[in-house]
Motif scaffolding. Structure first.
Motif, short mmCIF file in Angstrom:
data_model
loop_
_atom_site.label_atom_id
_atom_site.label_comp_id
_atom_site.label_asym_id
_atom_site.label_seq_id
_atom_site.Cartn_x
_atom_site.Cartn_y
_atom_site.Cartn_z
N SER A 81 11.32 -6.17 5.93
CA SER A 81 11.26 -6.91 4.81
C SER A 81 12.00 -8.13 4.61
N ILE A 120 2.58 -12.77 2.15
CA ILE A 120 2.41 -11.86 0.78
C ILE A 120 1.43 -10.71 1.15
N GLY A 121 0.34 -11.32 2.14
CA GLY A 121 -0.58 -10.25 2.41
C GLY A 121 0.01 -9.18 3.36
N MET A 124 3.27 -8.48 3.72
CA MET A 124 3.96 -7.34 2.86
C MET A 124 3.49 -6.39 2.04
N ASN A 125 2.24 -6.61 1.30
CA ASN A 125 1.59 -5.81 0.75
C ASN A 125 0.89 -4.57 1.60
N LYS A 126 0.39 -5.19 2.52
CA LYS A 126 -0.23 -4.15 3.76
C LYS A 126 0.70 -3.22 4.04
N CYS A 127 1.96 -3.81 4.16
CA CYS A 127 3.03 -2.60 4.46
C CYS A 127 3.74 -1.96 3.29
N ASN A 128 3.02 -2.06 2.19
CA ASN A 128 3.72 -1.65 0.85
C ASN A 128 5.17 -1.81 0.66
N TYR A 169 8.14 -3.91 -1.31
CA TYR A 169 8.32 -4.60 -2.43
C TYR A 169 8.67 -6.09 -2.43
N VAL A 170 7.87 -6.79 -3.23
CA VAL A 170 7.97 -8.25 -3.11
C VAL A 170 8.69 -8.74 -4.53
N LYS A 213 8.95 -11.07 -7.20
CA LYS A 213 8.30 -12.22 -7.65
C LYS A 213 8.99 -12.95 -8.32
N TRP A 260 -0.47 -15.27 -8.58
CA TRP A 260 0.38 -14.00 -8.15
C TRP A 260 1.75 -14.24 -8.76
#
Length: 708
Positions: A628, A651-652, A654-658, A660-661, A663, A704
């Motif tokens: 991350s 972002i995609g 990171m979401n795929k790897c679960n 935390y982003v 924002k 987003w």
């Protein structure tokens, strides 16, 4: 027909008359009537109705209806009573009813309500307090006192709710405020207990440091109020180690230099761990000259430092440097007392980051002697390679096994013998030789009988006698392997040494050998047998692990890329990267991180997009996994460069790897750089297809991030 009223009714203004059988409610306007009927009686509403006679059950409680005075006063009274009785759920419902009718009550009552919610241990109540604060700040009708926000942020942090807690701190920071330093330490202490909290805490610290540097450049008198202290840096750095965010840790280390925060003894240990994970041996070696002269009292604390440095020597396959470090760990101790008048131990020293020859290079201030005993950090570093026994630092069996296998691979067994003699001299003044015997036994167990014999020969040549059991073990191994010629040679050496061996009964009698040659309590094997496996077992594991270990060439090439990137010599850094590709050497995450950092420092964002393409290709093969930390850094750089399609790609991933982003961080960065980007342009008015696609990506990002 009488209608039984089962809930409380609030209408303003209203007049009420009472007799034994009915209530008369007179509404002052058509609007109040419609509001009353639609809220409480639904389908009974009739437009144009000015007044209505409503029958109620005589059993209805007057206290429950509370029609004395206006509904404004009734609601306020009810809210105050609920707060007084600590009925927070009832207070919340009443507060919402009041807001719907009259807006916010006076700021003292709101502040009191937030404070009471903040003292609750219920996450639900704390969330309500946070929601209320956000409502008040959005309303901007009045200003909340900083101490109220601090109390809530601390309660949220204690309840492991780092996202709302950090949001409040960030809102305060935007106004140039921060909690007192002791409170801020507590906030970070609780925040870094979880992985998400640690991620947010590190980003928050970066934001605080950026504000501090900005205030300093403007010579603001409030700058020192925003300067974080060593404790906060240590908490965040330690969390970076625990949760594997070593690349973020490197960024935090550089922030310590930029803000002028002094690294203490705890900082140095954590920095050592981060450098070890990142493979930055040259960076860690710079600290050794400041740690090595410290008195014996500091030996135990800095064991982990030597552990990390020794590990890096082995990763770089620098066996000679590893051997020298093992011999040097206990030298010069005690010759540098703390009261030495010629040395100011309380004066910070500077350690360069990157090349020492850079004119504008960063330097971090350190005070190795400064160690706080009441620190919240737990010294739980690994003890794989270096042990602390009897006020000395000793090599573990695992360290010895790495050394033995390393010298064997390099064909430098004579250097191993020299090391063993030096180790015996440095650590065992009584003539202890059990470590050498253990090494010989380990070599025999792996079938390296020739190496074991060479060590025996070297010991004899140096005039250093060994325990007769070493000869017996080697002689037995020769007979088992039917190596009669080598056995006869060894027998001659035994007789020459004055040892008599009865092979029939396996009895060994020693003559002309000093009586103090034996395995004293200082033996590494005996002193630490509870804590570590045998040397033979470690050597077997090391031989197996060495075949799967990362090549030392990777570490050397990455170190060169890091050096050139810090010096902003990206042409040289890129040449090394291309050489890796030509040599069919797989780049690592650190390779790309150093390159991205170099390009970022020069604002060469387009080159970062090219690197991102290389990363994606390698990830598709399953040969590369990004953390991350690198994803965050890529996202920030693409955002700064205006590459919104790449932003949404990251972002995609990171979401795929679960993952935390954060924002808030990206939203703030966007508003700082691209606040007015495509603010009034519609997709239908885009001049080119490329501009239309970019507009779509910008809108996707704003949606987003929650940017209106």
């Amino acid at each position: 027909m009488a209608i039984k009223l089962t809930r409380k009714v609030f209408v303003n203004p209203c007049f009420l008359s009472y007799n034994s059988s009915r209530f008369l409610v007179r509404l002052s306007s058509d609007y109040d009537t419609r509001f009353f009927l639609s809220k409480f009686f639904g389908g009974l509403q009739e437009s144009g109705v000015i007044c209505r006679h409503l029958s109620f059950s005589p059993a209805t409680s007057l206290e429950r209806l509370s029609w004395e005075g206006s509904s404004h006063t009734v609601l306020l009274t009810k809210l105050e009573n609920a707060l007084k009785d600590l009925k927070l759920d009832e207070a919340w419902e009443t507060f919402n009813d009041f807001i719907r009718l009259y807006g916010f009550p006076n700021h003292l009552l709101v502040s009191r309500f937030i404070t009471q919610l903040s003292y609750s241990s219920s996450p639900c109540s704390l969330q309500k307090a946070y929601d209320l604060v956000m409502m008040v700040l959005k309303e901007k009708s009045y200003h909340l006192q900083p101490d109220i926000l601090v109390k809530l942020a601390l309660s949220l942090s204690r309840a492991q709710m780092p996202i709302p807690s950090s949001t409040i701190l960030r809102l305060m920071l935007e106004k140039g405020m921060l909690p007192p330093m002791n409170v801020l330490q507590l906030l970070f202490l609780h925040m870094v207990k979880t992985e998400v909290g640690a991620c947010i805490a590190s980003n928050l610290l970066i934001q605080i440091c950026d504000n501090y540097v900005q205030f300093c450049s403007g010579k603001s008198p409030c700058a020192n109020l925003l300067k974080p202290d060593t404790v906060i840096f240590n908490l965040v750095l330690d969390a970076c180690v625990r949760f594997g965010s070593s690349l973020k840790g490197q960024q935090i280390i550089e922030l310590m230099s930029q803000t002028g925060v002094v690294a203490d003894g705890h900082s140095i240990i954590i920095i050592a761990q981060i450098h070890e994970i990142n493979g930055q041996r040259d960076e860690l070696k710079k600290f050794k000259d400041h740690v090595a002269p410290l008195p014996v009292a500091f030996v135990s604390h800095y064991r982990q430092f030597y552990e990390c440095l020794l590990s890096l020597h082995f990763k770089f396959d620098d066996i000679d440097a590893a051997a020298e470090l093992l011999l040097d760990m206990n030298r010069s101790r005690g010759s540098h007392p703390m009261d030495d008048p010629g040395k100011d131990f309380q004066k910070p020293r500077f350690v360069p980051i990157g090349s020492q020859n850079l004119r504008n290079g960063l330097k971090i201030q350190i005070m190795p002697e400064l160690i706080h005993k009441d620190s919240a950090l737990k010294e739980e570093g690994k003890s794989d390679l270096v042990l602390f026994r009897d006020k000395k630092l000793l090599p573990s069996n695992r360290a010895l096994s790495k050394l033995i296998n390393g010298y064997k691979r390099h064909g430098k067994m004579d250097e191993l013998s020299k090391f063993l003699l030096g180790l015996k001299k440095e650590l065992y003044s009584s003539g202890e030789s059990s470590v050498i015997c253990d090494v010989i036994d380990a070599c025999i167990s792996l079938g390296w009988v020739e190496i074991a014999h060479d060590i025996l020969d070297d010991m004899e040549s140096s005039g250093d006698s060994l325990d007769s059991s070493a000869y017996m073990a080697l002689l037995t191994a020769y007979y088992k392997r039917n190596m009669s010629r080598e056995a006869n040679v060894l027998l001659k050496q035994v007789r020459k040494a004055g040892l008599v061996i009865n092979l029939a009964n396996n009895i060994v009698l020693s003559k002309n050998v000093p009586s103090n040659v034996g395995r004293s309590p200082l033996s590494i094997k005996e002193a630490s047998s509870i804590y570590q496996p045998s040397l033979s077992k470690c050597l077997v594991e090391e031989v197996s692990d060495a075949e799967k270990a990362v090549s030392h060439i990777i570490y050397e090439l990455n170190s060169s890329i890091y050096f050139f990137s810090k010096a902003k010599m990206m042409g040289d850094a890129l040449n090394i990267y291309r050489r890796m590709q030509e040599m069919k050497i797989q780049p690592t995450e650190h390779t790309f991180m150093y390159l991205v950092c170099g390009y970022s420092s020069l604002e060469m964002y387009r080159d970062i997009t090219i690197l991102w393409g290389d990363m994606k290709r390698i990830m598709e093969t399953g040969s590369l996994t990004l953390s991350s930390d690198l994803y965050e850094f890529l996202l920030l750089n693409f955002l700064r460069g205006g590459y919104f399609e790449r932003v949404m790609e990251v972002i995609g991933y990171m979401n795929k790897c679960n993952m935390y982003v954060d924002k808030w961080m990206y939203k703030s960065e966007y508003l700082k750089i691209h606040k007015n980007l495509y603010r009034s342009l519609k997709a239908s008015k885009a001049r080119t297809e490329a501009q239309g696609k970019r507009l779509e990506h910008v809108k996707a990002f704003k949606k987003w991030a929650g940017i209106n």
